[in-house]
Motif scaffolding. Sequence first.
Motif, PDB file in Angstrom:
ATOM      1  N   ARG A 532       0.820  -1.211   0.000  1.00 41.23           N
ATOM      2  CA  ARG A 532       0.000   0.000   0.000  1.00 41.23           C
ATOM      3  C   ARG A 532       0.852   1.258   0.000  1.00 41.23           C
ATOM      4  NH1 ARG A 532      -4.956  -1.907   4.046  1.00 41.23           N
ATOM      5  NH2 ARG A 532      -5.639  -3.612   2.687  1.00 41.23           N
ATOM      6  N   LEU A 533       2.072   1.180   0.549  1.00 41.71           N
ATOM      7  CA  LEU A 533       2.985   2.307   0.393  1.00 41.71           C
ATOM      8  C   LEU A 533       3.331   2.532  -1.070  1.00 41.71           C
ATOM      9  CD1 LEU A 533       5.525   1.909   3.338  1.00 41.71           C
ATOM     10  CD2 LEU A 533       3.924   3.776   2.974  1.00 41.71           C
ATOM     11  N   ARG A 536      -1.056   2.913  -2.888  1.00 41.55           N
ATOM     12  CA  ARG A 536      -2.046   3.889  -2.459  1.00 41.55           C
ATOM     13  C   ARG A 536      -1.425   5.202  -1.988  1.00 41.55           C
ATOM     14  NH1 ARG A 536      -6.627   0.375   0.806  1.00 41.55           N
ATOM     15  NH2 ARG A 536      -6.504  -1.508  -0.484  1.00 41.55           N
ATOM     16  N   ALA A 537      -0.191   5.141  -1.432  1.00 43.38           N
ATOM     17  CA  ALA A 537       0.403   6.365  -0.905  1.00 43.38           C
ATOM     18  C   ALA A 537       0.633   7.422  -1.981  1.00 43.38           C
ATOM     19  CB  ALA A 537       1.711   6.030  -0.192  1.00 43.38           C
ATOM     20  N   PRO A 538       1.191   7.067  -3.168  1.00 42.78           N
ATOM     21  CA  PRO A 538       1.414   8.110  -4.183  1.00 42.78           C
ATOM     22  C   PRO A 538       0.219   8.349  -5.084  1.00 42.78           C
ATOM     23  CG  PRO A 538       2.392   6.077  -4.933  1.00 42.78           C
ATOM     24  CD  PRO A 538       1.809   5.788  -3.577  1.00 42.78           C
ATOM     25  N   ALA A 539      -0.954   7.856  -4.738  1.00 42.33           N
ATOM     26  CA  ALA A 539      -2.131   8.026  -5.590  1.00 42.33           C
ATOM     27  C   ALA A 539      -2.434   9.506  -5.775  1.00 42.33           C
ATOM     28  CB  ALA A 539      -3.332   7.320  -4.985  1.00 42.33           C
ATOM     29  N   ILE A 553       9.502   7.220  -4.857  1.00 40.92           N
ATOM     30  CA  ILE A 553       9.548   6.296  -3.719  1.00 40.92           C
ATOM     31  C   ILE A 553       8.736   5.040  -4.021  1.00 40.92           C
ATOM     32  CG2 ILE A 553       8.936   6.047  -1.288  1.00 40.92           C
ATOM     33  CD1 ILE A 553       9.446   9.008  -0.955  1.00 40.92           C
ATOM     34  N   SER A 554       7.579   5.195  -4.657  1.00 39.64           N
ATOM     35  CA  SER A 554       6.766   4.020  -4.945  1.00 39.64           C
ATOM     36  C   SER A 554       7.465   3.094  -5.935  1.00 39.64           C
ATOM     37  CB  SER A 554       5.417   4.468  -5.502  1.00 39.64           C
ATOM     38  OG  SER A 554       5.598   5.157  -6.739  1.00 39.64           O
ATOM     39  N   ASP A 555       8.125   3.654  -6.945  1.00 39.21           N
ATOM     40  CA  ASP A 555       8.873   2.803  -7.881  1.00 39.21           C
ATOM     41  C   ASP A 555      10.021   2.096  -7.178  1.00 39.21           C
ATOM     42  OD1 ASP A 555       7.197   3.529  -9.910  1.00 39.21           O
ATOM     43  OD2 ASP A 555       8.498   5.120 -10.678  1.00 39.21           O
ATOM     44  N   SER A 556      10.649   2.782  -6.217  1.00 35.13           N
ATOM     45  CA  SER A 556      11.719   2.131  -5.449  1.00 35.13           C
ATOM     46  C   SER A 556      11.167   0.966  -4.633  1.00 35.13           C
ATOM     47  CB  SER A 556      12.393   3.153  -4.535  1.00 35.13           C
ATOM     48  OG  SER A 556      13.334   2.531  -3.701  1.00 35.13           O
ATOM     49  N   ILE A 557       9.987   1.145  -4.029  1.00 33.98           N
ATOM     50  CA  ILE A 557       9.374   0.052  -3.261  1.00 33.98           C
ATOM     51  C   ILE A 557       9.022  -1.105  -4.187  1.00 33.98           C
ATOM     52  CG2 ILE A 557       7.439  -0.584  -1.790  1.00 33.98           C
ATOM     53  CD1 ILE A 557       7.333   2.295  -0.840  1.00 33.98           C
ATOM     54  N   ARG A 558       8.465  -0.795  -5.350  1.00 33.27           N
ATOM     55  CA  ARG A 558       8.100  -1.857  -6.291  1.00 33.27           C
ATOM     56  C   ARG A 558       9.335  -2.632  -6.746  1.00 33.27           C
ATOM     57  NH1 ARG A 558       4.491   2.464  -8.261  1.00 33.27           N
ATOM     58  NH2 ARG A 558       2.310   1.799  -7.922  1.00 33.27           N
ATOM     59  N   GLU A 559      10.418  -1.920  -7.032  1.00 30.70           N
ATOM     60  CA  GLU A 559      11.631  -2.604  -7.481  1.00 30.70           C
ATOM     61  C   GLU A 559      12.191  -3.489  -6.367  1.00 30.70           C
ATOM     62  OE1 GLU A 559      14.393  -3.703 -10.226  1.00 30.70           O
ATOM     63  OE2 GLU A 559      12.738  -2.308 -10.578  1.00 30.70           O
ATOM     64  N   THR A 560      12.155  -2.990  -5.134  1.00 30.83           N
ATOM     65  CA  THR A 560      12.659  -3.793  -4.017  1.00 30.83           C
ATOM     66  C   THR A 560      11.772  -5.006  -3.775  1.00 30.83           C
ATOM     67  OG1 THR A 560      13.417  -1.711  -3.050  1.00 30.83           O
ATOM     68  CG2 THR A 560      13.493  -3.656  -1.653  1.00 30.83           C
TER      69      THR A 560
END
Length: 738
Positions: A532-533, A536-539, A553-560
């Motif tokens: 959800r980070l 939903r967070a960068p929505a 930040i969301s792309d970084s979370i997705r890549e990780t």
Amino acid sequence: MAQLTDQVVDQIAQLDAARKLVLGDAAFYPQIVNGILPIIGAHSRLELRRWGAEFLAETFASPVLAIAQKELLAPSVLQTVREILELPEADAAVLQSLVQTATSLYPLVFRHIVNHPEDGQAWETMNAIKQDILRKMDSFQCPIKVCCVKFLQRVVQVQTPGLISDPRRPEQNETSLAIVPRTHAVLSIPNLEAESSGLLDRLLDVFQEETSDPLLVNATLNCLTPLIRTRQSIANKIVNAVLDFYPARHVRPPLTPTVRVSVKSMERTSRALIVNILKKNPNHPLAGRMQVYIERLMQSKLEMTDDASRKRGLPNEPIDGLDSAKRARLDAMTPPLLKIPPLPPGPTSYDRLFTLTQDAGLSSFDVKQLPPDLVVKIAVPLLAQVNPSLLTQAVDAVRTRYQTVTKEQTRQRQQQQQAAVADEDDDYEPEYQPMDVAENVAEETNAVAAEVADIEADFVSLGPFILPQPPPLSETEAGEVGRSAVARVFGMLNVAETSPAPAKGKSQQQLGFARLAGSTFDRDAWVVLLARLATRAPAGLEGGGPSGKGATISDSIRETLYRYILEDFRARLSIGISWLNEEWYNDRVQMKSAVTQRADAEEESEPTLPLHYDTWVIRLLDGLLPYLDSRDIKVLARFLSEIPEVTIPIIQRVASLAKDPERVNLCIQSLLYLILFRLPAREMSLNALEDLYRTYEEARPAAGKVLAKWRPQATEPPAAATNGAPPAPEMQSGAASG
């Protein structure tokens, strides 16, 4: 004489520059070491020998310099170390550094002789250094003796057989007697074993002496741990020696506070050593004796504490603190009274706060002019002869002065604040003020504050200190902070992954999209929080421009998340499915919100809305497929059944498995699963099967069985199709979409 001193100072400055050079780049160590050996030899000045001995000890103990480089440098410094050790004058600093250097050199020279038996001169020099240290060890000062204890431990460790981890790679094995060939030209295994046994006895003799130095005992106990861990042949002998050692027996009355602290330190170190052995090996043959030993040390500690807490007896003679009348009757000498001068008027600096003498010449003398070693030589004897009563009076006087200054500064600060408040209340005039008045007042205030700060820099400052507000973060710094926060959350995910699973039989409620991400502290909760980070967070932030922080930040979370799942995809497949469900749900919510906003605004142009589900499901599937084999039908079927939407690109990726003859069955079974249980994907799967049936010869038998049930017309030969009529439209469309 002055020229010689200046020359030595210049040489030490150049040597310090060389040390900074090698600390910055370890590649210069061989060049610097070989270059300074003629400068720091036995015929050089004492200051140069001190610097050189310290530098050699630092060099061969440095973790930055490789072991191979140390082994090459070791033979070249042996002669210099030997010549300095054989000098009649014994400087404590030089000897301490040389013993540390010899401790680091011994395993290096030993391995060098094992590999190069023709270099017998290096081994003779190393033996001479060893014998000189062992011969002078008992006459050394205590700090040098502690270094000698470490040297003894290193010699015993090297000259005792160790474990061979890999016989094929002798260069990676530990330096011990086990790497020495039986027919070595220089090293004699029986002689080395006998010498190590004698040195071990000498090392353990500290536990059998009537009165033991606590520093040597603690140093010995700390050095025995690696011997017990790495040398099984002598481990029991060392443990038995420690179990026979009780610190309370090795002290003589009276039990002064110093003696109590010494006994307590030896007991604590001994107990820590035995407890560590029991933790490493609970089934140790001497585990019973170790438990008894630990309990006995605890009992000795309680007895000592009980003795210390008992009421003291009557004093045999007067002590400080009796009143004058009592002293007169007992003929006791009244301690001298120290005359404390009052503080001079004006600001109180640190030197005035601690100045208790009225001698102007003594109070104006700058002690910084004296060299530190001379100050130490003067201060230590003086402190030993100070009258305790006078020292107590001086400390109390300084404390009283400090408290007085503190109270006075607090009182003045409060008065200034009250006066400022009163001025603001009384001098308020609601009249027009020119614009430049405020600027002049601010400039005067800043000037006064600067002057006060300069005046009070050297004086006691007791006011409150408030940290300034931090500067605002830039986009780069904010991105770094976000990535570090994501890394910490992934650390919690790893911790939760290793936590024990809940007991069987306990019903767990499965929560859906409405669940709270922090409702529990298990792995699923952290997965939902991360997903959800990312979704939903960068929505609403991603369409605002290319420099949006939320999108970064969301792309970084997705890549990780993507990399984390692929590290162990069979065990973490549920994490990937949960993440993709969140992505699909967020895409649909954003699409619905965009349609509503467009209808309200009555805009004709459609806004660009980034959708992530299609991108990441294909990428995750592309990462999984190369590692799947024919037995992973459950993994692939679960993935295809639990993702929220199956698209044509997903079907094409699954159909590409048929290119590998060994995974044709996996491909057909996965498509059959979609045909049976995912009705929206049935037509796409049948089109893909029909295309496989026509394209790959290896897939034709298995695909034909499925098509015979669901599309029998696709398996008919072209000649049999309605008297030469063209193929059916379904077959053409299925082949094209597949």
